[in-house]
Scaffold this motif. Structure first.
Motif, PDB file in Angstrom:
ATOM      1  N   ASP A  18     -33.983 -75.376  17.025  1.00 45.17           N
ATOM      2  CA  ASP A  18     -35.108 -74.565  16.557  1.00 45.17           C
ATOM      3  C   ASP A  18     -35.128 -74.457  15.034  1.00 45.17           C
ATOM      4  OD1 ASP A  18     -35.889 -74.049  19.223  1.00 45.17           O
ATOM      5  OD2 ASP A  18     -34.656 -72.230  19.307  1.00 45.17           O
ATOM      6  N   ALA A  19     -33.947 -74.329  14.435  1.00 46.93           N
ATOM      7  CA  ALA A  19     -33.865 -74.161  12.975  1.00 46.93           C
ATOM      8  C   ALA A  19     -32.626 -74.862  12.434  1.00 46.93           C
ATOM      9  CB  ALA A  19     -33.809 -72.669  12.614  1.00 46.93           C
ATOM     10  N   VAL A  20     -32.761 -75.386  11.227  1.00 45.62           N
ATOM     11  CA  VAL A  20     -31.604 -75.911  10.501  1.00 45.62           C
ATOM     12  C   VAL A  20     -31.371 -75.011   9.299  1.00 45.62           C
ATOM     13  CG1 VAL A  20     -31.863 -78.311  11.232  1.00 45.62           C
ATOM     14  CG2 VAL A  20     -32.947 -77.552   9.131  1.00 45.62           C
ATOM     15  N   VAL A  21     -30.106 -74.831   8.960  1.00 48.14           N
ATOM     16  CA  VAL A  21     -29.755 -74.017   7.804  1.00 48.14           C
ATOM     17  C   VAL A  21     -29.529 -74.947   6.624  1.00 48.14           C
ATOM     18  CG1 VAL A  21     -28.052 -72.420   6.836  1.00 48.14           C
ATOM     19  CG2 VAL A  21     -28.829 -72.156   9.205  1.00 48.14           C
ATOM     20  N   ASN A  22     -30.133 -74.595   5.513  1.00 51.27           N
ATOM     21  CA  ASN A  22     -30.013 -75.357   4.281  1.00 51.27           C
ATOM     22  C   ASN A  22     -29.109 -74.609   3.313  1.00 51.27           C
ATOM     23  OD1 ASN A  22     -30.408 -77.093   2.119  1.00 51.27           O
ATOM     24  ND2 ASN A  22     -32.301 -76.102   1.492  1.00 51.27           N
ATOM     25  N   ALA A  23     -28.102 -75.300   2.803  1.00 48.39           N
ATOM     26  CA  ALA A  23     -27.247 -74.755   1.751  1.00 48.39           C
ATOM     27  C   ALA A  23     -27.968 -74.994   0.417  1.00 48.39           C
ATOM     28  CB  ALA A  23     -25.882 -75.428   1.772  1.00 48.39           C
ATOM     29  N   ALA A  24     -28.789 -74.036   0.047  1.00 50.90           N
ATOM     30  CA  ALA A  24     -29.662 -74.168  -1.122  1.00 50.90           C
ATOM     31  C   ALA A  24     -29.003 -73.600  -2.374  1.00 50.90           C
ATOM     32  CB  ALA A  24     -30.973 -73.419  -0.861  1.00 50.90           C
ATOM     33  N   ASN A  25     -29.623 -73.875  -3.498  1.00 50.91           N
ATOM     34  CA  ASN A  25     -29.221 -73.207  -4.732  1.00 50.91           C
ATOM     35  C   ASN A  25     -30.156 -72.028  -4.967  1.00 50.91           C
ATOM     36  OD1 ASN A  25     -31.574 -74.180  -6.201  1.00 50.91           O
ATOM     37  ND2 ASN A  25     -30.550 -76.163  -6.256  1.00 50.91           N
ATOM     38  N   ASP A  70     -41.330 -82.233   8.146  1.00 51.22           N
ATOM     39  CA  ASP A  70     -41.189 -83.395   9.027  1.00 51.22           C
ATOM     40  C   ASP A  70     -39.876 -83.437   9.802  1.00 51.22           C
ATOM     41  OD1 ASP A  70     -43.675 -84.353   8.146  1.00 51.22           O
ATOM     42  OD2 ASP A  70     -42.762 -85.409   6.453  1.00 51.22           O
ATOM     43  N   LEU A  71     -39.044 -82.408   9.678  1.00 51.09           N
ATOM     44  CA  LEU A  71     -37.786 -82.361  10.438  1.00 51.09           C
ATOM     45  C   LEU A  71     -38.075 -82.082  11.913  1.00 51.09           C
ATOM     46  CD1 LEU A  71     -35.680 -80.128   8.023  1.00 51.09           C
ATOM     47  CD2 LEU A  71     -35.378 -82.568   8.411  1.00 51.09           C
ATOM     48  N   PRO A  72     -37.162 -82.447  12.823  1.00 53.86           N
ATOM     49  CA  PRO A  72     -37.361 -82.112  14.238  1.00 53.86           C
ATOM     50  C   PRO A  72     -37.374 -80.599  14.496  1.00 53.86           C
ATOM     51  CG  PRO A  72     -35.599 -83.748  13.990  1.00 53.86           C
ATOM     52  CD  PRO A  72     -35.982 -83.293  12.606  1.00 53.86           C
ATOM     53  N   ALA A  73     -36.697 -79.830  13.664  1.00 53.72           N
ATOM     54  CA  ALA A  73     -36.649 -78.369  13.821  1.00 53.72           C
ATOM     55  C   ALA A  73     -38.009 -77.751  13.466  1.00 53.72           C
ATOM     56  CB  ALA A  73     -35.562 -77.793  12.910  1.00 53.72           C
ATOM     57  N   LYS A  74     -38.199 -76.497  13.867  1.00 47.14           N
ATOM     58  CA  LYS A  74     -39.417 -75.759  13.515  1.00 47.14           C
ATOM     59  C   LYS A  74     -39.299 -75.103  12.144  1.00 47.14           C
ATOM     60  CE  LYS A  74     -40.105 -74.517  18.339  1.00 47.14           C
ATOM     61  NZ  LYS A  74     -39.767 -73.492  19.311  1.00 47.14           N
ATOM     62  N   TRP A  75     -38.070 -74.650  11.817  1.00 44.39           N
ATOM     63  CA  TRP A  75     -37.859 -73.899  10.590  1.00 44.39           C
ATOM     64  C   TRP A  75     -36.629 -74.384   9.841  1.00 44.39           C
ATOM     65  CZ3 TRP A  75     -38.121 -70.960  15.280  1.00 44.39           C
ATOM     66  CH2 TRP A  75     -39.365 -70.359  15.517  1.00 44.39           C
ATOM     67  N   VAL A  76     -36.642 -74.145   8.534  1.00 43.88           N
ATOM     68  CA  VAL A  76     -35.443 -74.264   7.719  1.00 43.88           C
ATOM     69  C   VAL A  76     -35.078 -72.851   7.274  1.00 43.88           C
ATOM     70  CG1 VAL A  76     -34.409 -75.149   5.591  1.00 43.88           C
ATOM     71  CG2 VAL A  76     -36.016 -76.588   6.880  1.00 43.88           C
ATOM     72  N   ILE A  77     -33.844 -72.470   7.531  1.00 46.32           N
ATOM     73  CA  ILE A  77     -33.340 -71.191   7.041  1.00 46.32           C
ATOM     74  C   ILE A  77     -32.475 -71.522   5.828  1.00 46.32           C
ATOM     75  CG2 ILE A  77     -31.930 -69.161   7.530  1.00 46.32           C
ATOM     76  CD1 ILE A  77     -32.658 -69.569  10.528  1.00 46.32           C
ATOM     77  N   HIS A  78     -32.934 -71.123   4.661  1.00 42.71           N
ATOM     78  CA  HIS A  78     -32.245 -71.413   3.409  1.00 42.71           C
ATOM     79  C   HIS A  78     -31.259 -70.291   3.113  1.00 42.71           C
ATOM     80  CE1 HIS A  78     -35.345 -74.467   2.390  1.00 42.71           C
ATOM     81  NE2 HIS A  78     -36.122 -73.646   3.076  1.00 42.71           N
ATOM     82  N   VAL A  79     -30.025 -70.655   2.788  1.00 38.79           N
ATOM     83  CA  VAL A  79     -29.018 -69.684   2.351  1.00 38.79           C
ATOM     84  C   VAL A  79     -28.474 -70.151   1.008  1.00 38.79           C
ATOM     85  CG1 VAL A  79     -28.389 -69.013   4.713  1.00 38.79           C
ATOM     86  CG2 VAL A  79     -27.062 -70.780   3.545  1.00 38.79           C
ATOM     87  N   VAL A  80     -28.078 -69.200   0.196  1.00 33.90           N
ATOM     88  CA  VAL A  80     -27.493 -69.523  -1.102  1.00 33.90           C
ATOM     89  C   VAL A  80     -26.029 -69.114  -1.068  1.00 33.90           C
ATOM     90  CG1 VAL A  80     -27.587 -69.153  -3.586  1.00 33.90           C
ATOM     91  CG2 VAL A  80     -29.712 -69.201  -2.251  1.00 33.90           C
ATOM     92  N   GLY A  81     -25.165 -70.115  -0.992  1.00 28.95           N
ATOM     93  CA  GLY A  81     -23.735 -69.866  -0.945  1.00 28.95           C
ATOM     94  C   GLY A  81     -23.157 -69.650  -2.328  1.00 28.95           C
ATOM     95  N   PRO A  82     -21.996 -69.023  -2.382  1.00 32.05           N
ATOM     96  CA  PRO A  82     -21.326 -68.819  -3.670  1.00 32.05           C
ATOM     97  C   PRO A  82     -20.752 -70.131  -4.206  1.00 32.05           C
ATOM     98  CG  PRO A  82     -19.948 -68.028  -1.869  1.00 32.05           C
ATOM     99  CD  PRO A  82     -21.258 -68.433  -1.265  1.00 32.05           C
ATOM    100  N   ASN A  83     -20.839 -70.296  -5.516  1.00 26.56           N
ATOM    101  CA  ASN A  83     -20.310 -71.486  -6.181  1.00 26.56           C
ATOM    102  C   ASN A  83     -18.870 -71.186  -6.623  1.00 26.56           C
ATOM    103  OD1 ASN A  83     -19.645 -73.619  -7.865  1.00 26.56           O
ATOM    104  ND2 ASN A  83     -21.715 -73.801  -8.689  1.00 26.56           N
ATOM    105  N   HIS A  84     -17.928 -71.586  -5.793  1.00 23.72           N
ATOM    106  CA  HIS A  84     -16.509 -71.322  -6.046  1.00 23.72           C
ATOM    107  C   HIS A  84     -16.075 -71.926  -7.375  1.00 23.72           C
ATOM    108  CE1 HIS A  84     -12.154 -71.230  -5.252  1.00 23.72           C
ATOM    109  NE2 HIS A  84     -12.428 -70.279  -4.374  1.00 23.72           N
ATOM    110  N   ARG A  85     -16.565 -73.129  -7.665  1.00 26.86           N
ATOM    111  CA  ARG A  85     -16.185 -73.814  -8.910  1.00 26.86           C
ATOM    112  C   ARG A  85     -16.656 -73.062 -10.158  1.00 26.86           C
ATOM    113  NH1 ARG A  85     -17.076 -79.098  -6.029  1.00 26.86           N
ATOM    114  NH2 ARG A  85     -14.945 -79.826  -5.699  1.00 26.86           N
ATOM    115  N   ALA A  86     -17.717 -72.273 -10.000  1.00 26.01           N
ATOM    116  CA  ALA A  86     -18.248 -71.511 -11.128  1.00 26.01           C
ATOM    117  C   ALA A  86     -17.698 -70.091 -11.157  1.00 26.01           C
ATOM    118  CB  ALA A  86     -19.778 -71.480 -11.061  1.00 26.01           C
TER     119      ALA A  86
END
Length: 167
Positions: A18-25, A70-86
């Motif tokens: 149904d949804a894919v999660v995107n590791a966004a900035n 155009d993805l097979p999923a209906k939605w993209v759930i975008h999350v912003v993860g912490p940048n450990h290197r920064a």
């Protein structure tokens, strides 16, 4: 719900969920890694929806949704993860990505969701802890999601995730 967390090896952009999660900035305008792959495969509709729905982007640890284009999923759930290197080393922000993604999935009525290992790539979060945060949070957070599928890019990572799920 311990049996809802699964793992597959493959490409997150082809998952039939149904949804894919995107590791966004934070800017939510596309990028490299998972973010770039989702934007490329989803087409321009994903970026257009990001610009429209999130003109100022998202805060680290937060989540929001867009069309999947155009993805097979209906939605993209975008999350912003912490940048450990920064220097963003607050594990609570990483855990929040998974918990907030589940909350957004519940709001959408998404029951099957594919997750990358947030922050484990270019953001440099230590792999063992990235896996622990993902599996434990997806397992222990109340949600109507019936399958939280972790998509591992390679076999060694798949095997580490599978070990954490079964352990």
């Amino acid at each position: 719900m311990s049996d809802r967390v699964t793992v597959v090896q493959g490409d997150i952009t082809v998952q039939d969920v149904d949804a894919v999660v995107n590791a966004a900035n934070r800017g939510m305008r596309g990028g490299g890694g998972v973010d770039g792959a989702i934007h490329r495969a989803g087409g321009p509709a994903v970026l257009e929806d990001c610009v429209r729905r999130f003109p100022s982007g998202l805060a680290t640890g937060d989540a929001g949704w867009t069309t999947a284009g155009d993805l097979p999923a209906k939605w993209v759930i975008h999350v912003v993860g912490p940048n450990h290197r920064a220097g963003e080393t607050d594990r609570g922000l990483l855990v929040s990505c998974y918990a907030r993604a589940l909350a957004v999935a519940d709001e959408l009525g998404a029951r099957t969701v594919a997750f990358p290992l947030v922050s484990a790539g270019v953001y440099g979060w230590p792999l063992d802890d990235a896996i622990a945060a993902a599996v434990d949070t997806l397992r222990d957070t109340a949600s109507d999601v019936t399958e939280a599928r972790i998509v591992a890019f390679d076999e060694p990572t798949h095997d580490l995730v599978a070990g954490r799920i079964s352990g």
